[in-house]
Scaffold this motif. Sequence first.
Motif, PDB file in Angstrom:
ATOM      1  N   UNK A  61       0.835  -1.202   0.000  1.00 51.30           N
ATOM      2  CA  UNK A  61       0.000   0.000   0.000  1.00 51.30           C
ATOM      3  C   UNK A  61       0.868   1.249   0.000  1.00 51.30           C
ATOM      4  N   UNK A  62       0.379   2.293  -0.641  1.00 48.01           N
ATOM      5  CA  UNK A  62       1.039   3.596  -0.629  1.00 48.01           C
ATOM      6  C   UNK A  62       0.242   4.501   0.292  1.00 48.01           C
ATOM      7  N   UNK A  63       0.876   4.957   1.374  1.00 44.15           N
ATOM      8  CA  UNK A  63       0.172   5.776   2.356  1.00 44.15           C
ATOM      9  C   UNK A  63       0.950   7.060   2.638  1.00 44.15           C
ATOM     10  N   UNK A  64       0.248   8.012   3.228  1.00 42.32           N
ATOM     11  CA  UNK A  64       0.863   9.291   3.587  1.00 42.32           C
ATOM     12  C   UNK A  64       1.303   9.256   5.045  1.00 42.32           C
ATOM     13  N   UNK A 112      10.132   2.850   3.145  1.00 48.29           N
ATOM     14  CA  UNK A 112       9.391   1.626   2.871  1.00 48.29           C
ATOM     15  C   UNK A 112       9.464   0.740   4.102  1.00 48.29           C
ATOM     16  N   UNK A 113       8.318   0.224   4.534  1.00 47.80           N
ATOM     17  CA  UNK A 113       8.270  -0.636   5.711  1.00 47.80           C
ATOM     18  C   UNK A 113       7.998  -2.077   5.261  1.00 47.80           C
ATOM     19  N   UNK A 114       9.014  -2.944   5.293  1.00 49.45           N
ATOM     20  CA  UNK A 114       8.815  -4.320   4.833  1.00 49.45           C
ATOM     21  C   UNK A 114       7.930  -5.133   5.767  1.00 49.45           C
ATOM     22  N   UNK A 163       4.274  -1.341   3.328  1.00 50.50           N
ATOM     23  CA  UNK A 163       3.718  -0.035   2.995  1.00 50.50           C
ATOM     24  C   UNK A 163       4.823   0.894   2.495  1.00 50.50           C
ATOM     25  N   UNK A 164       4.519   1.650   1.454  1.00 48.46           N
ATOM     26  CA  UNK A 164       5.381   2.733   1.004  1.00 48.46           C
ATOM     27  C   UNK A 164       4.845   3.994   1.670  1.00 48.46           C
ATOM     28  N   UNK A 165       5.626   4.522   2.605  1.00 43.48           N
ATOM     29  CA  UNK A 165       5.206   5.681   3.376  1.00 43.48           C
ATOM     30  C   UNK A 165       5.807   6.942   2.774  1.00 43.48           C
TER      31      UNK A 165
END
Length: 227
Positions: free
Chosen positions: A57-60, A69-71, A75-77
């Motif tokens: 997921x791409x989140x703000x 990036x949190x493996x 999530x791509x923060x």
Amino acid sequence: MNPAYIIVLLTMLASWLIQRRLQSKFEQYSRVGLQNGLSGRQIAELMLADHGITDVRVISTEGRLTDHYNPADKTVNLSEAVFAERSAAAAAVAAHECGHAVQHATAYSALQFRSAMVPALSAVSKFMPILLFLGVIMLRTTPLPLGIGVAFFALTTLFSFVTLPVEFDASKRALAWMDKRNIVTPQEHVMAKDALKWAAMTYVVAALGSLATLFYYATLLMGRRRD
């Protein structure tokens, strides 16, 4: 003055200068709108889709230059500005963080090694500052606390250097994909590459700073053993 102490001060100064340069570059390139009009979020989602990655997921996230990036939760923060902006800087950051997601999906060896180090690093980081502090105070009595602290610090230094190929590879993947997908014009490519270069330099200086600090504590320990 101890030469090791001078090296630590110089690396701290270099780190501050590079951080200032990085912020200046991102502010400059954030004012340059992308010709294709895509936001950082849209670019990230497109890059993930192009690589067949559907479970990320791409989140703000709050803050500035807090992108990562949190493996663990896939999530791509993206920082608020990067998430919504349609600029060369936002494109570079969004694609770079997705580069880490691609590394994760393709089992990139350097990332796997770095991830494997995290549990051990988390464990020793709780005790390392105390051991180093007590080690310096108790150095004339016993070198044991400082010796253990130096060993723990060596692990954090290794982690800093393992991070370098991970970061450089993510930028390489990002730039290659943006060119292939015509996300950026030649002029925008130059700006994106420059922004990522300065971001990478922060990791280089951090690694060198960690090595300099390790050298400082190791010098204290070796000096005690020669006494």
